[in-house]
Design a protein around this motif. Structure first.
Motif, mmCIF file in Angstrom:
data_model
loop_
_atom_site.group_PDB
_atom_site.id
_atom_site.type_symbol
_atom_site.label_atom_id
_atom_site.label_comp_id
_atom_site.label_asym_id
_atom_site.label_seq_id
_atom_site.Cartn_x
_atom_site.Cartn_y
_atom_site.Cartn_z
ATOM 1 N N ARG A 93 28.985 11.912 -0.109
ATOM 2 C CA ARG A 93 27.646 12.201 0.430
ATOM 3 C C ARG A 93 27.556 13.643 0.931
ATOM 4 O O ARG A 93 28.573 14.250 1.306
ATOM 5 C CB ARG A 93 27.287 11.230 1.559
ATOM 6 N N ASP B 144 23.934 6.372 -10.914
ATOM 7 C CA ASP B 144 23.087 5.671 -9.939
ATOM 8 C C ASP B 144 22.929 6.482 -8.666
ATOM 9 O O ASP B 144 21.835 6.587 -8.107
ATOM 10 C CB ASP B 144 23.697 4.307 -9.585
ATOM 11 N N LEU B 145 24.053 7.021 -8.229
ATOM 12 C CA LEU B 145 24.040 7.809 -6.993
ATOM 13 C C LEU B 145 23.069 8.996 -7.124
ATOM 14 O O LEU B 145 22.255 9.245 -6.241
ATOM 15 C CB LEU B 145 25.477 8.308 -6.741
ATOM 16 N N ARG C 24 20.563 9.305 -9.252
ATOM 17 C CA ARG C 24 19.157 8.874 -9.374
ATOM 18 C C ARG C 24 18.593 8.489 -8.017
ATOM 19 O O ARG C 24 17.423 8.760 -7.720
ATOM 20 C CB ARG C 24 19.048 7.723 -10.377
ATOM 21 N N LYS C 25 19.424 7.892 -7.169
ATOM 22 C CA LYS C 25 18.961 7.551 -5.808
ATOM 23 C C LYS C 25 18.573 8.824 -5.063
ATOM 24 O O LYS C 25 17.570 8.866 -4.354
ATOM 25 C CB LYS C 25 20.068 6.824 -5.042
ATOM 26 N N GLU D 259 15.055 9.978 -5.833
ATOM 27 C CA GLU D 259 13.901 9.081 -5.671
ATOM 28 C C GLU D 259 12.735 9.782 -4.999
ATOM 29 O O GLU D 259 11.587 9.608 -5.376
ATOM 30 C CB GLU D 259 14.313 7.831 -4.889
#
Ligand code: DC
Length: 226
Positions: free
Chosen positions: A68, A113-114, A116-117, A120
């Motif tokens: 992160r 996925d990470l 694309r999140k 958002e």
């Protein structure tokens, strides 16, 4: 409303980081360096002695990691779990390992996925290799930034002077190898999206590149209002 999702792809050393950061600052957008994610996986794999060819172990590793970005007083820092790995991911060994692990489909899947999140909420500039082709094929604006190998190597060499003991020749050799790996891999190879705007920065400064990009951003925003 300023709410574009902008992608900037291209080979190593083309100036993507400087340009992406500056563009994001100028627009008041967030900036996401997706190379850091691959570097984070590479660092954790190296620390655990996982080979870049060992896809099952890399897959398990990716599932267990929590990568992160966090904004702090000294700018944006990059964490794996609770550990700040911002500086440790910037070595030549990690660059090469990141390129190797990034060729594994399991790793790309895990990071897809990470990423694309993170996209958002728009108003963001994503920097990487496959942002416009795979991760955000519907991005509002896509750039592909490139420059001659020699120019890119000189830039990277200057950037790393004092940190990295590599000679200019070694920087250039590593860069060429990494580009070849990144462009030759089967999954999400480095290439411009069909609708990407190509910018060659060999002869122009980062500020000029940003100025050109802003013109495209304004056009895009104006076409939305119309
Ligand atoms: O942008 P960088 O040099 O920090 O990226 C390190 C490596 O990570 C790069 O050689 C290939 C890989 N990468 C990728 O495959 N896809 C991305 N979107 C970003 C980086």
């Amino acid at each position: 409303m300023k709410s574009l999702l902008i992608t900037i792809d291209g080979p190593a050393g083309a100036g993507k980081t400087t340009v992406s950061r500056t563009l994001a600052d100028r627009l008041g957008y967030r900036y996401v360096d997706t190379g850091a994610l691959y570097r984070g996986v590479a660092l954790e794999a190296m620390d655990r002695g996982i080979s870049p060819d060992d896809e099952p172990r890399l897959d398990a590793l990716c599932r267990s990691l929590e990568l992160r970005f966090a904004r702090g007083e000294t700018g944006t820092r990059f964490f794996s779990g609770e550990t700040d790995i911002t500086d440790r991911i910037r070595t030549p060994e990690i660059s090469m390992m990141a390129s190797a692990v990034s060729a594994q489909p399991a790793v790309r899947r895990a990071l897809l996925d990470l990423q694309r999140k993170m996209g958002e909420k728009k108003a963001v500039v994503f920097e990487g290799r496959d942002m416009g082709t795979v991760v955000f094929p519907n991005a509002d604006l896509k750039f592909f930034l490139t420059a001659d190998l020699k120019a890119r190597a000189v830039r990277r060499y200057k950037e790393l002077a004092g940190i990295n003991p590599q000679s200019l020749e070694d920087v250039e050799t590593d860069m060429k190898r990494r580009d070849e790996n990144d462009a030759a891999r089967k999954t999400s190879p480095l290439r411009p999206a069909d609708d990407a705007i190509l910018i060659d920065s060999t002869e122009i400064s980062a500020d000029e590149v940003v100025a050109q990009m802003i013109v495209h951003v304004e056009k895009r925003l104006a076409s939305r209002k119309a």
